[in-house]
Design a protein around this motif. Structure first.
Motif, mmCIF file in Angstrom:
data_model
loop_
_atom_site.group_PDB
_atom_site.id
_atom_site.type_symbol
_atom_site.label_atom_id
_atom_site.label_comp_id
_atom_site.label_asym_id
_atom_site.label_seq_id
_atom_site.Cartn_x
_atom_site.Cartn_y
_atom_site.Cartn_z
ATOM 1 N N GLU A 75 0.818 -1.212 0.000
ATOM 2 C CA GLU A 75 0.000 0.000 0.000
ATOM 3 C C GLU A 75 0.856 1.269 0.000
ATOM 4 N N MET A 76 2.152 1.120 0.238
ATOM 5 C CA MET A 76 3.065 2.266 0.224
ATOM 6 C C MET A 76 3.617 2.522 -1.179
ATOM 7 N N ILE A 78 2.630 3.834 -4.698
ATOM 8 C CA ILE A 78 1.522 4.618 -5.234
ATOM 9 C C ILE A 78 1.755 4.993 -6.691
ATOM 10 N N GLU A 79 0.648 5.169 -7.382
ATOM 11 C CA GLU A 79 0.689 5.644 -8.762
ATOM 12 C C GLU A 79 0.460 7.147 -8.721
ATOM 13 N N PHE A 80 1.426 7.898 -9.259
ATOM 14 C CA PHE A 80 1.366 9.364 -9.216
ATOM 15 C C PHE A 80 1.196 9.880 -10.639
ATOM 16 N N ASN A 101 2.707 15.109 2.202
ATOM 17 C CA ASN A 101 1.409 14.477 2.398
ATOM 18 C C ASN A 101 0.365 15.530 2.765
ATOM 19 N N MET A 120 5.367 5.302 -10.823
ATOM 20 C CA MET A 120 5.132 4.487 -9.634
ATOM 21 C C MET A 120 6.168 4.892 -8.592
ATOM 22 N N ASP A 122 7.561 4.398 -4.534
ATOM 23 C CA ASP A 122 7.592 3.531 -3.366
ATOM 24 C C ASP A 122 7.972 4.363 -2.147
#
Length: 151
Positions: A75-76, A78-80, A101, A120, A122
């Protein structure tokens, strides 16, 4: 001889490496690392590794993932959206970036993949998912009155 106990403040020199021998950190050429044992200032396996040592002791501690930085959390990753990255910013796999964040805290991330519409990222700790090995030398137990351990 005084043995390290939980609550003691200690100074140690260390050499940290992965199980394949790759060094990721060392106190060589720097002041020893100072921390209070049992306070959570260092990873649990390192903390536990110094308990019972006496000044001058050297030992190698093998730390399992669970007592280090934990397993990688999917879950850490992420697609940005790529359109939220400045167009003139060169992107490379393995590149380290800092994101903010929703609370304004800085979150370090690593680019793991570059896609057409997204990158992507991490946000796991770089040592998450790794078993670690530390060579530790106890340099000092700070400010503690003499405590003699009777055999």
């Amino acid at each position: 001889m005084q043995q390290v106990q939980s609550g003691d403040t200690v100074k140690v020199h260390y050499h940290g490496r992965l199980t394949d021998g790759t060094t990721f950190d060392s106190s060589e050429g720097r002041e020893p690392l100072e921390f209070q044992v049992g306070s959570g200032m260092v990873i649990a396996g390192f903390d536990n590794g110094v308990v019972g040592m006496i000044v001058g002791d050297k030992k190698t501690v093998h730390i399992a993932v669970e007592d280090a930085y934990g397993p990688k959390n999917p879950e850490m990753v992420i697609e940005f959206p790529r359109d939220q990255v400045p167009a003139d910013m060169p992107l490379e796999k393995g590149m380290r970036l800092n994101l903010n964040n929703s609370q304004g805290q800085v979150v370090p991330v690593v680019i793991t993949e570059i896609l057409e519409a997204a990158i992507m990222l991490d946000a796991n700790h770089p040592l998450a998912g790794e078993d670690l090995v530390f060579d530790i030398e106890l340099v000092d137990i700070v400010g503690e009155p003499s405590r003699i351990i009777m055999p």
